[in-house]
Design a protein around this motif. Sequence first.
Motif, PDB file in Angstrom:
ATOM      1  N   ALA A  88       0.817  -1.218   0.000  1.00  0.00           N
ATOM      2  CA  ALA A  88       0.000   0.000   0.000  1.00  0.00           C
ATOM      3  C   ALA A  88       0.846   1.261   0.000  1.00  0.00           C
ATOM      4  N   TRP A  89       1.902   1.288   0.792  1.00  0.00           N
ATOM      5  CA  TRP A  89       2.695   2.521   0.887  1.00  0.00           C
ATOM      6  C   TRP A  89       3.388   2.890  -0.424  1.00  0.00           C
ATOM      7  N   PRO A  90       4.019   1.954  -1.139  1.00  0.00           N
ATOM      8  CA  PRO A  90       4.603   2.334  -2.446  1.00  0.00           C
ATOM      9  C   PRO A  90       3.558   2.807  -3.452  1.00  0.00           C
ATOM     10  N   ILE A  91       2.380   2.163  -3.466  1.00  0.00           N
ATOM     11  CA  ILE A  91       1.327   2.597  -4.384  1.00  0.00           C
ATOM     12  C   ILE A  91       0.880   4.014  -4.031  1.00  0.00           C
ATOM     13  N   ALA A  92       0.686   4.275  -2.743  1.00  0.00           N
ATOM     14  CA  ALA A  92       0.268   5.606  -2.308  1.00  0.00           C
ATOM     15  C   ALA A  92       1.320   6.651  -2.673  1.00  0.00           C
ATOM     16  N   ALA A  93       2.602   6.324  -2.459  1.00  0.00           N
ATOM     17  CA  ALA A  93       3.674   7.270  -2.801  1.00  0.00           C
ATOM     18  C   ALA A  93       3.707   7.550  -4.293  1.00  0.00           C
ATOM     19  N   LEU A  94       3.474   6.534  -5.103  1.00  0.00           N
ATOM     20  CA  LEU A  94       3.451   6.710  -6.549  1.00  0.00           C
ATOM     21  C   LEU A  94       2.332   7.664  -6.963  1.00  0.00           C
ATOM     22  N   LEU A  95       1.156   7.477  -6.383  1.00  0.00           N
ATOM     23  CA  LEU A  95       0.008   8.306  -6.741  1.00  0.00           C
ATOM     24  C   LEU A  95       0.134   9.731  -6.228  1.00  0.00           C
ATOM     25  N   ILE A  96       0.733   9.905  -5.068  1.00  0.00           N
ATOM     26  CA  ILE A  96       0.789  11.222  -4.436  1.00  0.00           C
ATOM     27  C   ILE A  96       1.999  12.034  -4.896  1.00  0.00           C
ATOM     28  N   LEU A  97       3.159  11.378  -5.013  1.00  0.00           N
ATOM     29  CA  LEU A  97       4.405  12.114  -5.193  1.00  0.00           C
ATOM     30  C   LEU A  97       5.045  11.975  -6.569  1.00  0.00           C
ATOM     31  N   VAL A  98       4.766  10.885  -7.274  1.00  0.00           N
ATOM     32  CA  VAL A  98       5.489  10.621  -8.515  1.00  0.00           C
ATOM     33  C   VAL A  98       4.681  11.013  -9.752  1.00  0.00           C
ATOM     34  N   ILE A  99       3.424  10.621  -9.791  1.00  0.00           N
ATOM     35  CA  ILE A  99       2.609  10.914 -10.976  1.00  0.00           C
ATOM     36  C   ILE A  99       2.336  12.408 -11.148  1.00  0.00           C
ATOM     37  N   PRO A 100       2.006  13.167 -10.099  1.00  0.00           N
ATOM     38  CA  PRO A 100       1.809  14.614 -10.281  1.00  0.00           C
ATOM     39  C   PRO A 100       3.123  15.322 -10.621  1.00  0.00           C
ATOM     40  N   ASP A 101       3.019  16.555 -11.130  1.00  0.00           N
ATOM     41  CA  ASP A 101       4.207  17.371 -11.376  1.00  0.00           C
ATOM     42  C   ASP A 101       4.006  18.758 -10.784  1.00  0.00           C
ATOM     43  N   PHE A 102       4.938  19.657 -11.063  1.00  0.00           N
ATOM     44  CA  PHE A 102       4.960  20.941 -10.364  1.00  0.00           C
ATOM     45  C   PHE A 102       3.793  21.859 -10.726  1.00  0.00           C
ATOM     46  N   ARG A 103       3.010  21.524 -11.760  1.00  0.00           N
ATOM     47  CA  ARG A 103       1.913  22.393 -12.153  1.00  0.00           C
ATOM     48  C   ARG A 103       0.824  22.472 -11.088  1.00  0.00           C
TER      49      ARG A 103
END
Length: 339
Positions: A88-103
């Motif tokens: 769960a934690w890696p999936i959550a980190a991917l969705l929260i921190l990796v997929i979004p960008d600075f926009r």
Amino acid sequence: MKSFTSGRYGYAAALWALLYGALGAGWALGMPGFPWGAEDPDPDGQLSILAWTTPGFGWWIVAFSVITAVTALALNRRSANRAPLFLAWPIAALLILVIPDFRVMMGVAYTPLLLVAPAFGWDLGGATLAGAWTWPVLNQLVCALGGLLLAAAALAATRDRERESWFTPERGRIAVYVAVAVPLFYCATRWAWVLGIPLGVSEGFLADAPQGMWLAGAYLATFGACGGVLTLGLTQGWGVIFPRWMIGVRGRRVPPLLAVIPAGFVSIIVTVAGITYIRSMIAGRFSWAEWGAWLPECFWPIWGAALAIATVCYHRRRKSDPRQAEKAQAVLTGDGAGR
């Protein structure tokens, strides 16, 4: 109560995953609205980690969504098996921190300016709210929402002793100081530029850009500095009791979520923005001759992490000490400050 909370977030995360998986299937089958790759109208979208994808990537989204849904539901089971947490934690980190960008951060920061600019006749180079919040950017918020729901379910499923051992008031104070100090590096460069001082850039860099660009940079710097001042409230008495100068609410308790939600959200968006700049640095998109234009932003993940730690410590302190409001009020009024 713990199992109810875990179940509530777990079911919500599973529902989000199934709905987003349906979107992925729709994109793969030709439905318009795929938010990445050539479908992203903003050139800055090429900084996205998914900029290379096509609508056919939707089938991978379906598979990812199924895994996410199964993981979320597994968190609801009363079992000593910790495997769902490790997934769960890696999936959550991917969705929260990796997929979004600075926009996302730029949209949040510029929205107040875009709202008031027409009233004062300010020229922002054609920037509009609709341009700041395009569907690809809103989709990043949707992804972050799914990650937050899954993270909440994982946190609720974590044993109390595992959560309470690290987020102490002492660490919270240190984290606040870090969260206040790190953005000042960025602020110094932008304030210098608006004054015509080429801090971290060449004189030509300043001369070639319109003055409005530096005014916008100074605005963002001031926005960040004010946020730093508010961060101090996570360890000060006025973060528990509204101070006397706040007419209408002075002397009342500060609802914990009034501080936790904004601080938590800001910790996410500044971390995401910093990661975007780091990816761009690694890709060789920046020049060391103009380090002032990008290097300060590369430290933002430290800012975001410190703010997140400070926020969790504040929340746990407010939750664990029911008399904290009374103590804070005594300090603010000067009555029994030594208690």
